[in-house]
Design an enzyme around this catalytic site. Structure first.
Site, short mmCIF file in Angstrom:
data_model
loop_
_atom_site.label_atom_id
_atom_site.label_comp_id
_atom_site.label_asym_id
_atom_site.label_seq_id
_atom_site.Cartn_x
_atom_site.Cartn_y
_atom_site.Cartn_z
N LYS A 1 0.83 -1.21 0.00
CA LYS A 1 0.00 0.00 0.00
C LYS A 1 0.86 1.26 0.00
CE LYS A 1 -1.97 -1.05 3.93
NZ LYS A 1 -1.22 -2.27 4.25
N ARG B 1 -9.40 0.69 9.33
CA ARG B 1 -8.84 -0.60 9.71
C ARG B 1 -9.89 -1.54 10.31
NH1 ARG B 1 -3.32 0.27 9.00
NH2 ARG B 1 -2.18 -1.31 10.14
N ARG C 1 11.87 -5.22 4.89
CA ARG C 1 11.64 -3.81 4.52
C ARG C 1 12.64 -2.88 5.19
NH1 ARG C 1 5.83 -1.39 5.34
NH2 ARG C 1 6.11 -2.32 7.38
N ARG D 1 11.68 -0.69 10.62
CA ARG D 1 10.62 -0.35 11.56
C ARG D 1 10.63 -1.31 12.73
NH1 ARG D 1 5.11 0.60 8.22
NH2 ARG D 1 4.32 -0.65 9.92
N ARG E 1 0.20 -8.61 13.61
CA ARG E 1 -0.41 -7.66 12.66
C ARG E 1 -1.22 -8.40 11.60
NH1 ARG E 1 4.85 -4.79 10.91
NH2 ARG E 1 3.58 -3.81 9.31
P1 AP5 Z 1 4.90 -1.51 1.81
O1 AP5 Z 1 4.49 -0.75 0.60
O2 AP5 Z 1 5.71 -0.79 2.84
O3 AP5 Z 1 3.64 -2.27 2.47
P2 AP5 Z 1 2.36 -1.71 3.22
O4 AP5 Z 1 1.18 -2.42 2.65
O5 AP5 Z 1 2.34 -0.22 3.22
O6 AP5 Z 1 2.66 -2.32 4.66
P3 AP5 Z 1 2.66 -1.65 6.12
O7 AP5 Z 1 3.46 -2.56 7.00
O8 AP5 Z 1 3.11 -0.23 6.09
O9 AP5 Z 1 1.19 -1.78 6.48
P4 AP5 Z 1 0.62 -1.86 7.88
O10 AP5 Z 1 -0.78 -1.80 7.48
O11 AP5 Z 1 0.98 -2.99 8.73
O12 AP5 Z 1 1.34 -0.66 8.66
P5 AP5 Z 1 0.84 0.76 9.12
O13 AP5 Z 1 1.99 1.67 9.08
O14 AP5 Z 1 -0.41 1.15 8.42
O15 AP5 Z 1 5.72 -2.81 1.30
C1 AP5 Z 1 6.25 -3.74 2.23
C2 AP5 Z 1 7.58 -4.28 1.70
O16 AP5 Z 1 7.33 -5.04 0.51
C3 AP5 Z 1 8.60 -3.18 1.30
O17 AP5 Z 1 9.89 -3.59 1.63
C4 AP5 Z 1 8.44 -3.07 -0.23
O18 AP5 Z 1 9.65 -2.67 -0.85
C5 AP5 Z 1 8.07 -4.52 -0.59
N1 AP5 Z 1 7.21 -4.59 -1.78
C6 AP5 Z 1 6.15 -3.79 -2.09
N2 AP5 Z 1 5.61 -4.17 -3.26
C7 AP5 Z 1 6.34 -5.24 -3.69
C8 AP5 Z 1 6.26 -6.10 -4.82
N3 AP5 Z 1 5.34 -5.92 -5.77
N4 AP5 Z 1 7.17 -7.10 -4.94
C9 AP5 Z 1 8.12 -7.31 -3.98
N5 AP5 Z 1 8.24 -6.52 -2.87
C10 AP5 Z 1 7.35 -5.51 -2.73
O19 AP5 Z 1 0.41 0.47 10.64
C11 AP5 Z 1 1.37 0.22 11.65
C12 AP5 Z 1 0.66 0.16 13.00
O20 AP5 Z 1 0.05 1.46 13.28
C13 AP5 Z 1 -0.49 -0.84 13.11
O21 AP5 Z 1 -0.03 -2.14 13.45
C14 AP5 Z 1 -1.36 -0.21 14.21
O22 AP5 Z 1 -0.82 -0.46 15.49
C15 AP5 Z 1 -1.22 1.29 13.92
N6 AP5 Z 1 -2.28 1.81 13.02
C16 AP5 Z 1 -2.09 2.34 11.78
N7 AP5 Z 1 -3.25 2.72 11.25
C17 AP5 Z 1 -4.20 2.40 12.16
C18 AP5 Z 1 -5.63 2.53 12.18
N8 AP5 Z 1 -6.30 3.05 11.14
N9 AP5 Z 1 -6.29 2.11 13.27
C19 AP5 Z 1 -5.64 1.60 14.34
N10 AP5 Z 1 -4.29 1.43 14.38
C20 AP5 Z 1 -3.58 1.84 13.30
#
Ligand code: AP5
Length: 227
Positions: A13, A88, A127, A160, A171
């Protein structure tokens, strides 16, 4: 253009959102990034959020809805936004619908980036993110040219703290239990589109922009004609 990016942790994403920002010049609003910034700054909100984030649990809805409300009211969100990591769960999605209804700007598209669960662990533990410009790399799939340094700005690459195996497992479980039901939620609204999130990042981006052009541009044209 008002879009939600849905998908499991590691589905890509953030990677795709950054490309969409470049192409469409609208902001990426990532609740994860906003929460991490609050944790780094040591704000009260950050202190409240930290324990849940470290455990791979969701931060409480009242905190997250507060930061989204504030962010959506900023001028740069008036011409559109890409929501990344929000909503979420169903209560967050309902609150978002209510917020956007008040603004007279309903959501146009919920785009699910669909990736098989087996690859997510490797994507997340591999990552690395630039501490300066936020560019995203992966030690297995897309490493930077110079180890530990960003190709774009030379900044240091960081891992991270929630990208360790145990927290990733939590997660992924939380995603299945609380976030995956949003697929049915947006399907029922007729707003869900799905893109395969496996393969070249550029090919996935092309598929995403094809969906956006097919889904949103005609809608904008109809609205402009009616105005
Ligand atoms: P990346 O693009 O970074 O993946 P992502 O889907 O953005 O994953 P996140 O880990 O950021 O999502 P998340 O939902 O867990 O974290 P968030 O920060 O929202 O890609 C991942 C890796 O894959 C990278 O290394 C990339 O290079 C690689 N990649 C990408 N595409 C590829 C491809 N096609 N082929 C190969 N490799 C590829 O949330 C973190 C925490 O914050 C949560 O756990 C929670 O505690 C809190 N939080 C955040 N939002 C909320 C909410 N709305 N409500 C409650 N808690 C929340």
């Amino acid at each position: 253009m008002r879009i939600v990016l849905l998908g499991a942790p590691g589905s890509g994403k953030g990677t795709q959102a950054k490309l969409l920002v470049e192409k469409y010049k609208i902001p990426q609003i990532s609740t994860g990034d906003l929460l991490r910034a609050a944790v780094s700054a040591g704000t009260e909100l950050g202190k409240k959020a930290k324990a849940a984030m470290d455990a791979g649990q969701l931060v409480t809805d009242d905190i997250v809805l507060g930061i989204i409300q504030e962010r959506l009211s900023k001028p740069d969100a008036k011409s559109g936004f890409i929501l990344d990591g929000f909503p979420r769960n169903i209560p967050q999605a309902q609150a978002l619908d209510a917020m956007l209804a008040r603004l007279g700007q309903p959501l146009q598209l919920a785009l699910l980036v669909d990736v098989d669960s087996e690859v997510l662990m490797k994507r997340l533990t591999g990552r690395r993110t630039c501490s300066q410009c936020g560019a995203i790399y992966n030690v297995y799939f897309s490493p930077s040219k110079s180890s530990g340094k960003c190709d774009k700005c030379g900044g240091s690459l960081m891992q991270r703290s929630d990208d360790n195996e145990e927290t990733v497992r939590n997660r992924l479980r939380v995603y299945e239990e609380q976030t995956a039901p949003l697929v049915s939620y947006y399907k029922a609204q007729g707003k869900l589109r799905t893109v395969r999130g496996v393969g070249s990042i550029n090919d996935i981006f092309k598929n995403i922009t094809d969906i956006i052009e097919a889904q949103i541009r005609p809608l904008a044209a109809v609205m402009a004609q009616g105005a």
